[in-house]
Motif scaffolding. Structure first.
Motif, mmCIF file in Angstrom:
data_model
loop_
_atom_site.group_PDB
_atom_site.id
_atom_site.type_symbol
_atom_site.label_atom_id
_atom_site.label_comp_id
_atom_site.label_asym_id
_atom_site.label_seq_id
_atom_site.Cartn_x
_atom_site.Cartn_y
_atom_site.Cartn_z
ATOM 1 N N GLY A 268 0.930 -1.142 0.054
ATOM 2 C CA GLY A 268 0.259 0.035 -0.144
ATOM 3 C C GLY A 268 0.715 1.242 -0.258
ATOM 4 N N ALA A 269 1.903 1.285 0.824
ATOM 5 C CA ALA A 269 2.756 2.432 1.123
ATOM 6 C C ALA A 269 3.528 2.709 -0.158
ATOM 7 C CB ALA A 269 3.556 2.239 2.143
ATOM 8 N N ILE A 270 3.890 1.625 -0.959
ATOM 9 C CA ILE A 270 4.685 1.651 -2.021
ATOM 10 C C ILE A 270 3.884 2.111 -3.298
ATOM 11 C CG2 ILE A 270 5.809 0.126 -3.824
ATOM 12 C CD1 ILE A 270 6.807 -1.667 -1.629
ATOM 13 N N MET A 271 2.399 1.838 -3.391
ATOM 14 C CA MET A 271 1.814 2.395 -4.401
ATOM 15 C C MET A 271 1.385 3.639 -4.399
ATOM 16 S SD MET A 271 1.486 -0.318 -6.738
ATOM 17 C CE MET A 271 3.030 -0.634 -6.305
ATOM 18 N N ILE A 272 1.189 3.839 -3.202
ATOM 19 C CA ILE A 272 0.976 5.585 -2.770
ATOM 20 C C ILE A 272 1.969 6.440 -3.127
ATOM 21 C CG2 ILE A 272 0.571 7.291 -1.036
ATOM 22 C CD1 ILE A 272 -1.084 5.095 0.183
ATOM 23 N N ALA A 273 3.561 6.010 -2.932
ATOM 24 C CA ALA A 273 4.661 6.745 -3.154
ATOM 25 C C ALA A 273 4.882 6.560 -4.740
ATOM 26 C CB ALA A 273 5.829 6.006 -2.324
ATOM 27 N N PHE A 274 4.526 5.577 -5.471
ATOM 28 C CA PHE A 274 4.619 5.422 -6.730
ATOM 29 C C PHE A 274 3.638 6.652 -7.463
ATOM 30 C CE2 PHE A 274 3.606 2.640 -10.696
ATOM 31 C CZ PHE A 274 4.314 3.161 -11.480
ATOM 32 N N ALA A 275 2.435 6.501 -7.204
ATOM 33 C CA ALA A 275 1.433 7.503 -7.606
ATOM 34 C C ALA A 275 1.984 8.939 -7.433
ATOM 35 C CB ALA A 275 0.160 7.199 -6.923
ATOM 36 N N GLY A 276 2.646 9.146 -6.396
ATOM 37 C CA GLY A 276 3.195 10.534 -6.052
ATOM 38 C C GLY A 276 4.094 10.749 -6.880
ATOM 39 N N MET A 277 5.125 9.934 -7.216
ATOM 40 C CA MET A 277 6.172 10.013 -7.899
ATOM 41 C C MET A 277 5.900 10.179 -9.480
ATOM 42 S SD MET A 277 9.559 9.672 -8.424
ATOM 43 C CE MET A 277 10.297 8.537 -7.288
ATOM 44 N N LEU A 278 4.716 9.682 -9.896
ATOM 45 C CA LEU A 278 4.130 9.993 -11.273
ATOM 46 C C LEU A 278 3.632 11.346 -11.448
ATOM 47 C CD1 LEU A 278 2.481 6.575 -12.296
ATOM 48 C CD2 LEU A 278 4.579 7.245 -12.811
ATOM 49 N N VAL A 279 3.109 11.778 -10.154
ATOM 50 C CA VAL A 279 2.752 13.245 -10.403
ATOM 51 C C VAL A 279 3.811 14.284 -10.228
ATOM 52 C CG1 VAL A 279 1.362 14.924 -9.026
ATOM 53 C CG2 VAL A 279 0.398 12.715 -9.235
ATOM 54 N N ALA A 280 4.820 13.901 -9.387
ATOM 55 C CA ALA A 280 5.964 14.655 -9.471
ATOM 56 C C ALA A 280 6.856 14.681 -10.812
ATOM 57 C CB ALA A 280 7.079 14.155 -8.384
ATOM 58 N N THR A 281 6.676 13.612 -11.602
ATOM 59 C CA THR A 281 7.430 13.791 -12.565
ATOM 60 C C THR A 281 6.826 14.325 -13.834
ATOM 61 O OG1 THR A 281 7.051 11.481 -12.848
ATOM 62 C CG2 THR A 281 9.157 11.498 -12.363
ATOM 63 N N SER B 74 6.465 10.618 1.625
ATOM 64 C CA SER B 74 5.130 10.225 1.299
ATOM 65 C C SER B 74 4.416 10.143 2.539
ATOM 66 C CB SER B 74 5.013 9.000 0.469
ATOM 67 O OG SER B 74 5.495 7.943 0.947
ATOM 68 N N ASN B 75 2.858 10.184 2.350
ATOM 69 C CA ASN B 75 1.804 9.924 3.372
ATOM 70 C C ASN B 75 1.756 10.755 4.310
ATOM 71 O OD1 ASN B 75 0.368 7.413 2.386
ATOM 72 N ND2 ASN B 75 2.393 6.479 2.181
ATOM 73 N N THR B 76 2.509 12.000 4.220
ATOM 74 C CA THR B 76 2.400 13.014 5.538
ATOM 75 C C THR B 76 1.438 14.110 4.686
ATOM 76 O OG1 THR B 76 4.275 14.316 4.357
ATOM 77 C CG2 THR B 76 4.809 12.441 5.916
ATOM 78 N N LEU B 77 0.938 14.921 5.809
ATOM 79 C CA LEU B 77 0.025 15.985 5.323
ATOM 80 C C LEU B 77 0.516 16.810 4.390
ATOM 81 C CD1 LEU B 77 -2.566 17.213 5.859
ATOM 82 C CD2 LEU B 77 -1.618 18.612 7.869
ATOM 83 N N LEU B 78 1.924 17.373 4.660
ATOM 84 C CA LEU B 78 2.238 18.212 3.489
ATOM 85 C C LEU B 78 2.378 17.472 2.329
ATOM 86 C CD1 LEU B 78 3.538 21.024 2.947
ATOM 87 C CD2 LEU B 78 5.757 20.184 3.807
ATOM 88 N N TRP B 79 2.715 16.478 2.372
ATOM 89 C CA TRP B 79 2.749 15.702 0.721
ATOM 90 C C TRP B 79 1.493 15.617 0.102
ATOM 91 C CZ3 TRP B 79 1.022 10.797 -1.161
ATOM 92 C CH2 TRP B 79 1.839 10.294 -2.171
ATOM 93 N N PHE B 80 0.504 15.515 0.907
ATOM 94 C CA PHE B 80 -1.046 15.315 0.295
ATOM 95 C C PHE B 80 -1.319 16.652 -0.143
ATOM 96 C CE2 PHE B 80 -1.533 11.353 2.450
ATOM 97 C CZ PHE B 80 -1.878 10.486 1.544
ATOM 98 N N VAL B 81 -0.946 17.919 0.694
ATOM 99 C CA VAL B 81 -1.180 19.113 0.214
ATOM 100 C C VAL B 81 -0.522 19.434 -1.010
ATOM 101 C CG1 VAL B 81 -0.502 21.748 0.883
ATOM 102 C CG2 VAL B 81 -1.325 19.989 2.751
ATOM 103 N N PHE B 82 0.608 19.033 -1.382
ATOM 104 C CA PHE B 82 1.387 19.158 -2.673
ATOM 105 C C PHE B 82 0.637 18.514 -3.506
ATOM 106 C CE2 PHE B 82 5.482 20.115 -0.148
ATOM 107 C CZ PHE B 82 5.479 21.454 -0.951
ATOM 108 N N LEU B 83 0.143 17.315 -3.464
ATOM 109 C CA LEU B 83 -0.665 16.663 -4.439
ATOM 110 C C LEU B 83 -1.786 17.334 -4.778
ATOM 111 C CD1 LEU B 83 -0.448 12.763 -3.349
ATOM 112 C CD2 LEU B 83 0.835 13.837 -5.050
#
Length: 625
Positions: A545-558, A593-602
């Motif tokens: 679960g954590a890996i997939m969330i981080a993966f999604a964030g990586m795609l958004v960042a790139t 990933s999975n922190t409040l600030l991280w989700f704010v950036f998303l």
């Protein structure tokens, strides 16, 4: 018999003998020192055979031939020396027993032969670095400042470099024997039996009607081929002969087409399951299974190609260039050849199931050899096995000689304490600012990458930089992956950019312009490695679960990073919008990933994308009206 035919015959005999020797290590391995010494000097002799000496004004052809034959003869004698002396070398007490004259001769002569083979295989860039380290070993007291040390005698240098399983017979040689050979064999067999063409046709079929389809075909084809090749230059030459002309006909300039293929093929070194040679060396240096390296490389590699895909798409939508012409859409039916993909599929399954990487690659090569025989339309003539073997021997020689020479750099840097001194300096800087230290590492990797093959740059970086990063509390795997990613840029970093040169040769483009354009495309890779440091979960460390969330964030960042670089998303972006996209991408990557600030950036990313899309659509409608 002409000299050319004699050299061809000698190449065949030595090449097949070399392959037989390497295959024997799979079934009945020799002692590490004997295997490494025979491997290194047989590879050296093959370089002389495959790349004979030529002079610009060859008025004395007999001279170049005499030099070649002398080099081959000396190299084979050195090979014989180690074959007959291994028992003595393994039983002697290091730094205590005398170094015999024969050992000194083998060291000096072997070093000269290795130098010449490095020059012929990869040029002066790596050779100059190796020579500097050899001189450093001998004349350490005369080097400036903190680099100075007491230096080594001839006997000590011979022991360190050529009389034990260190130096040229160390980890780089063992990696070539125990890992690289099996994947090179698999790649050669798979490509020459038609598997590579299936990947290219699949890529064309998948991207044919997409916007910017010609460049996307290059990306997908190179990513698929890179999964089984691991060689950036081989990837370029194999896929580029088809993709580069199609990109040119779709509107790209020669330099743009060559640069797109070069950076796409460079990413093949990052694409599991068969990553570049540096990944095998990393597994050996860290003492972890190769499958862990491959797993760690999956998300970053996908993010790398995703960012390239976004840049290509945005550029195509902005300029209208890159769509595949209808006349290029001639694709041979894939289903009658689908069985050719059994071998890479089996390789992946074997790695995931826990089998060793050499075993998986060896079985994959056997299946790649047998699978084409299942159907009449893919069967090959048995005579084609000979060129497969020769091509495998040639590729192994071209890989093994530079690897062996890098072993010299490793042993001198560690035994002279040069690496430790640099660790202290970088650690002192890092106590003040981690990211400043990371920027220094990036600069060092890129500078080395300008003149060295990826694996050479990585090994030097791993020796000098990795210990300093781990001293700062960074995970070992994350530190090594960080270094490897920036060293990969060597393939497209001028002035020595092997991938760019290979692509430019196919496109008949200016190699310097091609290199600089490819390097500008490679900027997409700059952001990704920082995530290894801030959020190691992207290296497949954590729950699914954590890996997939981080993966999604990586795609958004790139995606945001690509938009920032391209400056377009449904419209031309102003500098404020571009800077916001830059801030979003940096924020997602540098924040765990999975922190409040991280989700704010998303959330901000979603708002900005929606805003640009809507305002761009309105602007386009007004323009059409």
């Amino acid at each position: 018999m002409t000299y050319a035919n004699f050299l061809k015959l000698l190449s065949a005999v030595l090449g097949i003998g070399y392959i037989a020797f390497l295959l024997q290590q799979f079934f009945a391995p020799m002692s590490p020192l004997m295997a490494a010494s025979v491997h290194v000097y047989m590879a050296t002799a093959l370089v002389f055979c495959f790349q004979p000496l030529t002079f610009k004004d060859d008025k004395l052809p007999w001279l170049s031939r005499a030099i070649d034959l002398c080099c081959i003869g000396v190299t084979l004698y050195i090979c014989y020396h180690y074959y007959t002396s291994t028992a003595r070398l393994e039983s002697r007490l290091e730094m205590i027993d005398d170094v015999l004259f024969a050992d000194k001769f083998a060291f000096v002569a072997g070093l000269l032969m290795l130098f010449e083979a490095v020059r012929r295989s990869v040029g002066f860039s790596l050779l100059s670095v190796v020579i500097v380290f050899v001189l450093y070993g001998f004349f350490g007291p005369y080097f400036p400042g903190w680099t100075a040390f007491e230096g080594f005698s001839l006997d000590t240098m011979a022991e360190l470099i050529s009389m034990q399983t260190e130096g040229i017979f160390g980890i780089t040689a063992s990696t070539a024997i125990n890992f690289v050979f099996y994947f090179v064999l698999f790649g050669c067999v798979f490509t020459m039996t038609g598997g590579g063409s299936v990947f290219i046709d699949l890529a064309m079929k998948a991207t044919a009607r997409l916007t910017g389809g010609s460049a996307k075909m290059s990306l997908l084809g190179s990513a698929l081929f890179g999964m089984v090749s691991g060689s950036a230059v081989a990837n370029t030459t194999s896929t580029g002969v088809l993709t580069i002309p199609i990109m040119q006909r779709s509107g790209y300039t020669k330099e743009q087409a060559a640069a797109t293929e070069a950076i796409a093929s460079t990413g093949g070194q990052l694409m599991p399951p068969v990553m570049g040679i540096a990944a095998f060396v990393m597994a050996d240096m860290l003492g972890i299974p190769y499958v862990e390296i491959a797993a760690a490389g999956l998300i970053p590699a996908v993010a790398f190609y995703f960012a390239l895909f976004v840049i290509v798409d945005l550029r195509a939508r902005k300029t209208g260039v890159g769509n595949i012409n209808a006349k290029d859409l001639v694709i041979e039916p894939i289903m009658p050849r689908i069985h050719l993909l059994f071998s890479p599929l089996l390789l992946v399954v074997a790695l995931v199931a826990g089998y060793s990487a050499p075993y998986a690659a060896f079985v994959g090569a056997v299946i790649a050899l047998l699978a084409p025989l299942l159907r009449k339309n893919t069967r090959y003539n048995l005579k084609e096995i000979y060129p497969m073997l020769i091509d495998t021997a040639k590729q192994m020689a071209w890989v093994s000689v530079p690897l062996a020479s890098v072993g010299i750099i490793m042993v001198v840097a560690t035994q002279s304490n040069l690496a430790f001194k640099f660790v202290e300096i970088l650690s002192d800087v890092g106590t003040g600012n981690l990211y400043l230290s990371l920027l220094m590492v990036i600069l060092g990797c890129i500078i080395m990458g300008m003149g060295l093959p990826t694996v050479a740059a990585y090994i030097i970086g791993a020796i000098i930089f990795a210990p300093a990063l781990t001293d700062m509390g960074i995970d070992k795997l994350a530190a090594n992956m960080f270094i490897m990613y920036y060293c990969v840029l060597s393939m497209v970093t001028p002035p020595v950019a092997l991938c760019s040169y290979a692509a430019a040769a196919i496109a008949n483009s200016d190699s310097s312009k091609t290199g600089f354009i490819a390097f500008s495309y490679a900027l997409v890779i700059f952001l990704i490695p920082f995530s290894f440091i801030s959020d190691p979960v992207v290296l497949w460390k954590g729950s699914i679960g954590a890996i997939m969330i981080a993966f999604a964030g990586m795609l958004v960042a790139t995606f945001c990073w690509a938009v920032f670089l391209q400056g377009w998303l449904k419209k031309n972006l102003n500098w404020v919008e571009r800077i916001i996209f830059l801030a979003i991408s940096l924020g997602i990557v540098l924040e765990k990933s999975n922190t409040l600030l991280w989700f704010v950036f998303l959330g901000v990313a979603a708002v900005m994308i929606a805003w640009c899309w809507k305002s761009g659509s309105v602007k386009n409608k007004l323009a059409q009206a």
